[in-house]
Design a protein around this motif. Structure first.
Motif, PDB file in Angstrom:
ATOM      1  N   HIS A 144       0.806  -1.222   0.000  1.00  0.00           N
ATOM      2  CA  HIS A 144       0.000   0.000   0.000  1.00  0.00           C
ATOM      3  C   HIS A 144       0.840   1.274   0.000  1.00  0.00           C
ATOM      4  O   HIS A 144       0.486   2.234  -0.675  1.00  0.00           O
ATOM      5  CB  HIS A 144      -0.979  -0.002   1.181  1.00  0.00           C
ATOM      6  N   ILE A 145       1.945   1.296   0.732  1.00  0.00           N
ATOM      7  CA  ILE A 145       2.738   2.528   0.837  1.00  0.00           C
ATOM      8  C   ILE A 145       3.357   2.907  -0.513  1.00  0.00           C
ATOM      9  O   ILE A 145       3.424   4.086  -0.863  1.00  0.00           O
ATOM     10  CB  ILE A 145       3.796   2.441   1.956  1.00  0.00           C
ATOM     11  N   TYR A 146       3.770   1.899  -1.270  1.00  0.00           N
ATOM     12  CA  TYR A 146       4.335   2.163  -2.597  1.00  0.00           C
ATOM     13  C   TYR A 146       3.270   2.783  -3.504  1.00  0.00           C
ATOM     14  O   TYR A 146       3.531   3.748  -4.219  1.00  0.00           O
ATOM     15  CB  TYR A 146       4.851   0.867  -3.234  1.00  0.00           C
ATOM     16  N   LEU A 147       2.090   2.194  -3.458  1.00  0.00           N
ATOM     17  CA  LEU A 147       1.008   2.668  -4.311  1.00  0.00           C
ATOM     18  C   LEU A 147       0.605   4.090  -3.945  1.00  0.00           C
ATOM     19  O   LEU A 147       0.413   4.932  -4.829  1.00  0.00           O
ATOM     20  CB  LEU A 147      -0.180   1.715  -4.179  1.00  0.00           C
ATOM     21  N   LEU A 148       0.503   4.385  -2.651  1.00  0.00           N
ATOM     22  CA  LEU A 148       0.145   5.744  -2.232  1.00  0.00           C
ATOM     23  C   LEU A 148       1.210   6.754  -2.653  1.00  0.00           C
ATOM     24  O   LEU A 148       0.886   7.850  -3.106  1.00  0.00           O
ATOM     25  CB  LEU A 148      -0.084   5.804  -0.721  1.00  0.00           C
ATOM     26  N   LYS A 149       2.479   6.401  -2.510  1.00  0.00           N
ATOM     27  CA  LYS A 149       3.566   7.315  -2.899  1.00  0.00           C
ATOM     28  C   LYS A 149       3.506   7.623  -4.389  1.00  0.00           C
ATOM     29  O   LYS A 149       3.671   8.765  -4.802  1.00  0.00           O
ATOM     30  CB  LYS A 149       4.940   6.727  -2.556  1.00  0.00           C
ATOM     31  N   VAL A 150       3.277   6.604  -5.206  1.00  0.00           N
ATOM     32  CA  VAL A 150       3.230   6.813  -6.657  1.00  0.00           C
ATOM     33  C   VAL A 150       1.979   7.601  -7.041  1.00  0.00           C
ATOM     34  O   VAL A 150       2.042   8.480  -7.907  1.00  0.00           O
ATOM     35  CB  VAL A 150       3.321   5.474  -7.419  1.00  0.00           C
ATOM     36  N   CYS A 151       0.855   7.336  -6.391  1.00  0.00           N
ATOM     37  CA  CYS A 151      -0.361   8.113  -6.672  1.00  0.00           C
ATOM     38  C   CYS A 151      -0.176   9.576  -6.285  1.00  0.00           C
ATOM     39  O   CYS A 151      -0.655  10.475  -6.977  1.00  0.00           O
ATOM     40  CB  CYS A 151      -1.562   7.518  -5.942  1.00  0.00           C
ATOM     41  N   ASP A 152       0.527   9.815  -5.177  1.00  0.00           N
ATOM     42  CA  ASP A 152       0.764  11.188  -4.717  1.00  0.00           C
ATOM     43  C   ASP A 152       1.829  11.911  -5.544  1.00  0.00           C
ATOM     44  O   ASP A 152       1.846  13.135  -5.590  1.00  0.00           O
ATOM     45  CB  ASP A 152       1.197  11.197  -3.255  1.00  0.00           C
ATOM     46  N   HIS A 153       2.724  11.137  -6.169  1.00  0.00           N
ATOM     47  CA  HIS A 153       3.846  11.716  -6.921  1.00  0.00           C
ATOM     48  C   HIS A 153       4.010  10.991  -8.263  1.00  0.00           C
ATOM     49  O   HIS A 153       5.015  10.297  -8.479  1.00  0.00           O
ATOM     50  CB  HIS A 153       5.143  11.619  -6.113  1.00  0.00           C
ATOM     51  N   PRO A 154       3.042  11.148  -9.172  1.00  0.00           N
ATOM     52  CA  PRO A 154       3.167  10.484 -10.477  1.00  0.00           C
ATOM     53  C   PRO A 154       4.489  10.872 -11.155  1.00  0.00           C
ATOM     54  O   PRO A 154       4.872  12.038 -11.145  1.00  0.00           O
ATOM     55  CB  PRO A 154       1.974  11.017 -11.275  1.00  0.00           C
ATOM     56  N   GLY A 155       5.184   9.874 -11.681  1.00  0.00           N
ATOM     57  CA  GLY A 155       6.467  10.120 -12.327  1.00  0.00           C
ATOM     58  C   GLY A 155       7.639  10.044 -11.375  1.00  0.00           C
ATOM     59  O   GLY A 155       8.781  10.291 -11.776  1.00  0.00           O
ATOM     60  N   ILE A 156       7.394   9.677 -10.122  1.00  0.00           N
ATOM     61  CA  ILE A 156       8.480   9.545  -9.153  1.00  0.00           C
ATOM     62  C   ILE A 156       9.484   8.506  -9.665  1.00  0.00           C
ATOM     63  O   ILE A 156       9.102   7.495 -10.257  1.00  0.00           O
ATOM     64  CB  ILE A 156       7.929   9.151  -7.754  1.00  0.00           C
ATOM     65  N   SER A 157      10.749   8.779  -9.465  1.00  0.00           N
ATOM     66  CA  SER A 157      11.764   7.810  -9.895  1.00  0.00           C
ATOM     67  C   SER A 157      11.824   6.667  -8.885  1.00  0.00           C
ATOM     68  O   SER A 157      11.464   6.837  -7.713  1.00  0.00           O
ATOM     69  CB  SER A 157      13.132   8.473  -9.996  1.00  0.00           C
ATOM     70  N   GLN A 158      12.290   5.524  -9.336  1.00  0.00           N
ATOM     71  CA  GLN A 158      12.439   4.395  -8.416  1.00  0.00           C
ATOM     72  C   GLN A 158      13.411   4.767  -7.305  1.00  0.00           C
ATOM     73  O   GLN A 158      13.215   4.367  -6.162  1.00  0.00           O
ATOM     74  CB  GLN A 158      12.895   3.140  -9.157  1.00  0.00           C
ATOM     75  N   ASP A 159      14.441   5.540  -7.623  1.00  0.00           N
ATOM     76  CA  ASP A 159      15.407   5.951  -6.601  1.00  0.00           C
ATOM     77  C   ASP A 159      14.746   6.817  -5.532  1.00  0.00           C
ATOM     78  O   ASP A 159      14.977   6.639  -4.342  1.00  0.00           O
ATOM     79  CB  ASP A 159      16.575   6.706  -7.234  1.00  0.00           C
ATOM     80  N   ALA A 160      13.913   7.773  -5.958  1.00  0.00           N
ATOM     81  CA  ALA A 160      13.223   8.640  -5.005  1.00  0.00           C
ATOM     82  C   ALA A 160      12.231   7.836  -4.166  1.00  0.00           C
ATOM     83  O   ALA A 160      12.090   8.082  -2.961  1.00  0.00           O
ATOM     84  CB  ALA A 160      12.512   9.776  -5.727  1.00  0.00           C
ATOM     85  N   LEU A 161      11.566   6.875  -4.784  1.00  0.00           N
ATOM     86  CA  LEU A 161      10.650   6.019  -4.039  1.00  0.00           C
ATOM     87  C   LEU A 161      11.419   5.218  -2.995  1.00  0.00           C
ATOM     88  O   LEU A 161      11.004   5.137  -1.834  1.00  0.00           O
ATOM     89  CB  LEU A 161       9.894   5.086  -4.992  1.00  0.00           C
ATOM     90  N   LEU A 162      12.548   4.684  -3.387  1.00  0.00           N
ATOM     91  CA  LEU A 162      13.383   3.920  -2.459  1.00  0.00           C
ATOM     92  C   LEU A 162      13.795   4.778  -1.264  1.00  0.00           C
ATOM     93  O   LEU A 162      13.731   4.333  -0.115  1.00  0.00           O
ATOM     94  CB  LEU A 162      14.624   3.388  -3.182  1.00  0.00           C
ATOM     95  N   ASP A 163      14.171   6.020  -1.532  1.00  0.00           N
ATOM     96  CA  ASP A 163      14.579   6.924  -0.457  1.00  0.00           C
ATOM     97  C   ASP A 163      13.446   7.249   0.506  1.00  0.00           C
ATOM     98  O   ASP A 163      13.687   7.674   1.632  1.00  0.00           O
ATOM     99  CB  ASP A 163      15.129   8.236  -1.032  1.00  0.00           C
ATOM    100  N   SER A 164      12.204   7.049   0.084  1.00  0.00           N
ATOM    101  CA  SER A 164      11.076   7.409   0.943  1.00  0.00           C
ATOM    102  C   SER A 164      10.465   6.232   1.695  1.00  0.00           C
ATOM    103  O   SER A 164       9.660   6.447   2.595  1.00  0.00           O
ATOM    104  CB  SER A 164       9.993   8.103   0.116  1.00  0.00           C
ATOM    105  N   VAL A 165      10.845   5.005   1.359  1.00  0.00           N
ATOM    106  CA  VAL A 165      10.225   3.853   2.023  1.00  0.00           C
ATOM    107  C   VAL A 165      11.182   3.073   2.923  1.00  0.00           C
ATOM    108  O   VAL A 165      10.739   2.212   3.675  1.00  0.00           O
ATOM    109  CB  VAL A 165       9.533   2.896   1.020  1.00  0.00           C
ATOM    110  N   TYR A 166      12.461   3.354   2.858  1.00  0.00           N
ATOM    111  CA  TYR A 166      13.454   2.785   3.776  1.00  0.00           C
ATOM    112  C   TYR A 166      13.460   1.253   3.788  1.00  0.00           C
ATOM    113  O   TYR A 166      13.389   0.625   4.844  1.00  0.00           O
ATOM    114  CB  TYR A 166      13.249   3.320   5.204  1.00  0.00           C
ATOM    115  N   VAL A 167      13.527   0.665   2.606  1.00  0.00           N
ATOM    116  CA  VAL A 167      13.643  -0.785   2.493  1.00  0.00           C
ATOM    117  C   VAL A 167      14.843  -1.114   1.624  1.00  0.00           C
ATOM    118  O   VAL A 167      15.415  -0.241   0.962  1.00  0.00           O
ATOM    119  CB  VAL A 167      12.369  -1.439   1.888  1.00  0.00           C
ATOM    120  N   HIS A 168      15.217  -2.377   1.605  1.00  0.00           N
ATOM    121  CA  HIS A 168      16.309  -2.825   0.742  1.00  0.00           C
ATOM    122  C   HIS A 168      15.868  -2.677  -0.714  1.00  0.00           C
ATOM    123  O   HIS A 168      14.697  -2.941  -1.051  1.00  0.00           O
ATOM    124  CB  HIS A 168      16.645  -4.293   1.053  1.00  0.00           C
ATOM    125  N   PRO A 169      16.770  -2.246  -1.597  1.00  0.00           N
ATOM    126  CA  PRO A 169      16.392  -2.044  -3.006  1.00  0.00           C
ATOM    127  C   PRO A 169      15.726  -3.259  -3.653  1.00  0.00           C
ATOM    128  O   PRO A 169      14.783  -3.095  -4.436  1.00  0.00           O
ATOM    129  CB  PRO A 169      17.719  -1.719  -3.693  1.00  0.00           C
TER     130      PRO A 169
END
Length: 149
Positions: A32-57
């Motif tokens: 759910h957190i990944y989906l909410l982040k992408v919905c809130d920030h369409p076009g977010i890079s995978q790197d930026a998403l990684l920096d916001s969820v604090y999990v292993h790549p």
């Protein structure tokens, strides 16, 4: 060791409860957190998403692939750097975003039930501080880095 025990218990049962609420939508508490982040920030890079969820790549890549396979996300090469991807929500994702937020609110309400507003605020502050300290200790962030509350 009681602190670690009860953090684990609260985490396990809150995720199980959220899983029940999210199951009809075709996602789970891990996604759910990944989906909410992408919905809130369409076009977010995978790197930026990684920096916001604090999990292993590798965990993030697996989640993104799963959400893409289920029809919730699309990936497009980043125009500035073809080695990375930008993530976009599909209409299917946008259609359930509000329901995901409601499921999260309901889960948080159950978790905080019976606490005063001040106790709730103190609890959330303490969890944020504990999470940040552990992220610093593990080298996930550095002193001065932004830590998403």
């Amino acid at each position: 060791m009681k602190l670690l025990k009860w953090l684990s218990v609260a985490d396990r049962f809150s995720k199980a409860y959220l899983d029940q609420l999210l199951a009809p939508l075709g996602i789970n508490s891990s996604q759910h957190i990944y989906l909410l982040k992408v919905c809130d920030h369409p076009g977010i890079s995978q790197d930026a998403l990684l920096d916001s969820v604090y999990v292993h790549p590798s965990n993030m890549v697996r989640m993104v692939a799963s959400l893409e396979k289920k029809g919730f996300l699309t990936r497009e090469p980043c125009p500035q750097d073809k080695r990375t991807w930008q993530l976009y929500p599909t209409q299917r994702a946008l259609d359930i975003c509000g329901q995901i937020r409601e499921a999260c609110k309901k889960t948080e309400a159950v978790l905080l039930e019976g606490m005063t507003e001040q106790a709730q605020a103190d609890f959330q502050t303490a969890l944020f501080q504990a999470g940040k300290k552990m992220a610093l200790q593990q080298g996930v962030i550095r002193t001065g880095d932004e830590f998403d509350a």
